[in-house]
Design an enzyme around this catalytic site. Structure first.
Site, PDB file in Angstrom:
ATOM      1  N   CYS A 176      19.815  19.283  -0.390  1.00 17.09           N
ATOM      2  CA  CYS A 176      18.921  19.451   0.766  1.00 17.09           C
ATOM      3  C   CYS A 176      19.795  19.784   1.973  1.00 17.09           C
ATOM      4  CB  CYS A 176      18.055  18.210   0.979  1.00 17.09           C
ATOM      5  SG  CYS A 176      18.975  16.699   1.358  1.00 17.09           S
ATOM      6  N   ASN A 197      21.586  15.726   3.075  1.00 10.60           N
ATOM      7  CA  ASN A 197      21.974  14.821   1.963  1.00 10.60           C
ATOM      8  C   ASN A 197      21.835  13.352   2.365  1.00 10.60           C
ATOM      9  OD1 ASN A 197      24.928  14.088  -0.068  1.00 10.60           O
ATOM     10  ND2 ASN A 197      22.832  14.231  -0.730  1.00 10.60           N
ATOM     11  N   CYS A 199      18.195  12.254   2.989  1.00  9.27           N
ATOM     12  CA  CYS A 199      16.784  11.915   2.689  1.00  9.27           C
ATOM     13  C   CYS A 199      16.368  12.440   1.314  1.00  9.27           C
ATOM     14  CB  CYS A 199      15.848  12.474   3.764  1.00  9.27           C
ATOM     15  SG  CYS A 199      16.068  11.733   5.396  1.00  9.27           S
ATOM     16  N   ARG A 200      16.127  13.761   1.218  1.00 11.93           N
ATOM     17  CA  ARG A 200      15.490  14.280   0.000  1.00 11.93           C
ATOM     18  C   ARG A 200      16.407  14.326  -1.219  1.00 11.93           C
ATOM     19  NH1 ARG A 200      13.684  19.615   2.883  1.00 11.93           N
ATOM     20  NH2 ARG A 200      15.644  19.089   3.919  1.00 11.93           N
ATOM     21  N   SER A 201      17.630  14.894  -1.062  1.00 15.53           N
ATOM     22  CA  SER A 201      18.439  15.040  -2.278  1.00 15.53           C
ATOM     23  C   SER A 201      18.988  13.708  -2.814  1.00 15.53           C
ATOM     24  CB  SER A 201      19.543  16.098  -2.112  1.00 15.53           C
ATOM     25  OG  SER A 201      20.440  15.783  -1.082  1.00 15.53           O
ATOM     26  N   ASP A 204      10.709  18.406   4.687  1.00 16.45           N
ATOM     27  CA  ASP A 204      11.731  17.586   5.347  1.00 16.45           C
ATOM     28  C   ASP A 204      11.042  16.422   6.076  1.00 16.45           C
ATOM     29  OD1 ASP A 204      13.689  16.555   6.966  1.00 16.45           O
ATOM     30  OD2 ASP A 204      14.333  18.493   7.777  1.00 16.45           O
TER      31      ASP A 204
HETATM   32  P1  4NP Z   1      17.459  15.816   4.353  1.00 20.10           P
HETATM   33  O1  4NP Z   1      16.815  15.456   5.793  1.00 20.10           O
HETATM   34  O2  4NP Z   1      17.867  17.268   4.427  1.00 20.10           O
HETATM   35  O3  4NP Z   1      16.324  15.584   3.399  1.00 20.10           O
HETATM   36  O4  4NP Z   1      18.634  14.874   4.158  1.00 20.10           O
HETATM   37  C1  4NP Z   1      17.420  15.717   7.019  1.00 20.10           C
HETATM   38  C2  4NP Z   1      18.502  14.977   7.427  1.00 20.10           C
HETATM   39  C3  4NP Z   1      19.080  15.216   8.657  1.00 20.10           C
HETATM   40  C4  4NP Z   1      18.562  16.191   9.484  1.00 20.10           C
HETATM   41  C5  4NP Z   1      17.477  16.947   9.073  1.00 20.10           C
HETATM   42  C6  4NP Z   1      16.911  16.702   7.835  1.00 20.10           C
HETATM   43  N1  4NP Z   1      19.148  16.410  10.774  1.00 20.10           N
HETATM   44  O5  4NP Z   1      18.624  17.258  11.526  1.00 20.10           O
HETATM   45  O6  4NP Z   1      20.130  15.761  11.118  1.00 20.10           O
END
Ligand code: 4NP
Length: 157
Positions: free
Chosen positions: A10, A13, A15-17, A128
């Site tokens: 993702c 790294n 939340c989703r992955s 997201d």
């Molecule tokens: P992820 O979520 O891609 O599922 O880990 C996010 C984590 C951090 C951010 C955006 C989405 N950020 O903008 O910092």
């Protein structure tokens, strides 16, 4: 026997992955086939490198008995494209970034979307949850449980 190596990717790294990694590890553990797989996760964006998963994501995952233990790391093209058999993107931005990092057609062939394996849902990406509320984190887990099972079945066949 050669293991099937799967990397979930993702943006951050956190939340989703890491959730996809934990959900898929639980699926293969429950089926008694853990030793047939190697499973990891990474982000296309290094900003959160070295951090544990997002506390909100961990809280929602723990309610479903998933422990998110992975530490954020960036996708590393020369190593990850060679090592993994499948590189599974959570959304279209992740997929586009991965395509840009691919060195040749063999790398590109390893890329797919998590929602390619959805069964009960018709989302074309895993949304997201970072800037949203509780419902977004629950949706991520619902989609990952469904697509994780679909991914397992696609590999079994
Ligand atoms: P992820 O979520 O891609 O599922 O880990 C996010 C984590 C951090 C951010 C955006 C989405 N950020 O903008 O910092």
């Amino acid at each position: 026997m050669k293991k099937t190596k799967i990397l979930f990717v993702c943006l951050g790294n956190i939340c989703r992955s890491p959730s996809a990694e934990a959900v898929f590890k639980k699926i293969i553990k429950d089926k008694g086939v853990e030793e047939l797989f190697e499973v990891d996760s990474a982000g296309t964006y290094a900003y959160h490198a070295g951090e544990p998963a997002d506390a909100r994501m961990r809280k929602h995952a723990e309610k479903r008995a998933y422990q998110l233990t992975s530490i954020s790391r960036p996708f590393h093209p020369p190593v990850d494209f060679d090592k993994f058999d499948m590189i599974v993107a959570m959304d279209k931005d992740n997929l586009r970034e991965l395509r840009q990092m691919a060195r040749h057609a063999e790398d590109e062939k390893k890329l797919c979307m998590m929602t390619d394996f959805s069964r009960a849902f018709s989302y074309d990406h895993i949304p997201d949850p970072y800037y949203g509320g509780d419902a977004g984190f629950e949706l991520v887990l619902d989609l990952l449980e469904d697509a994780g099972e679909g991914l397992y079945r696609s590999l079994k066949n």
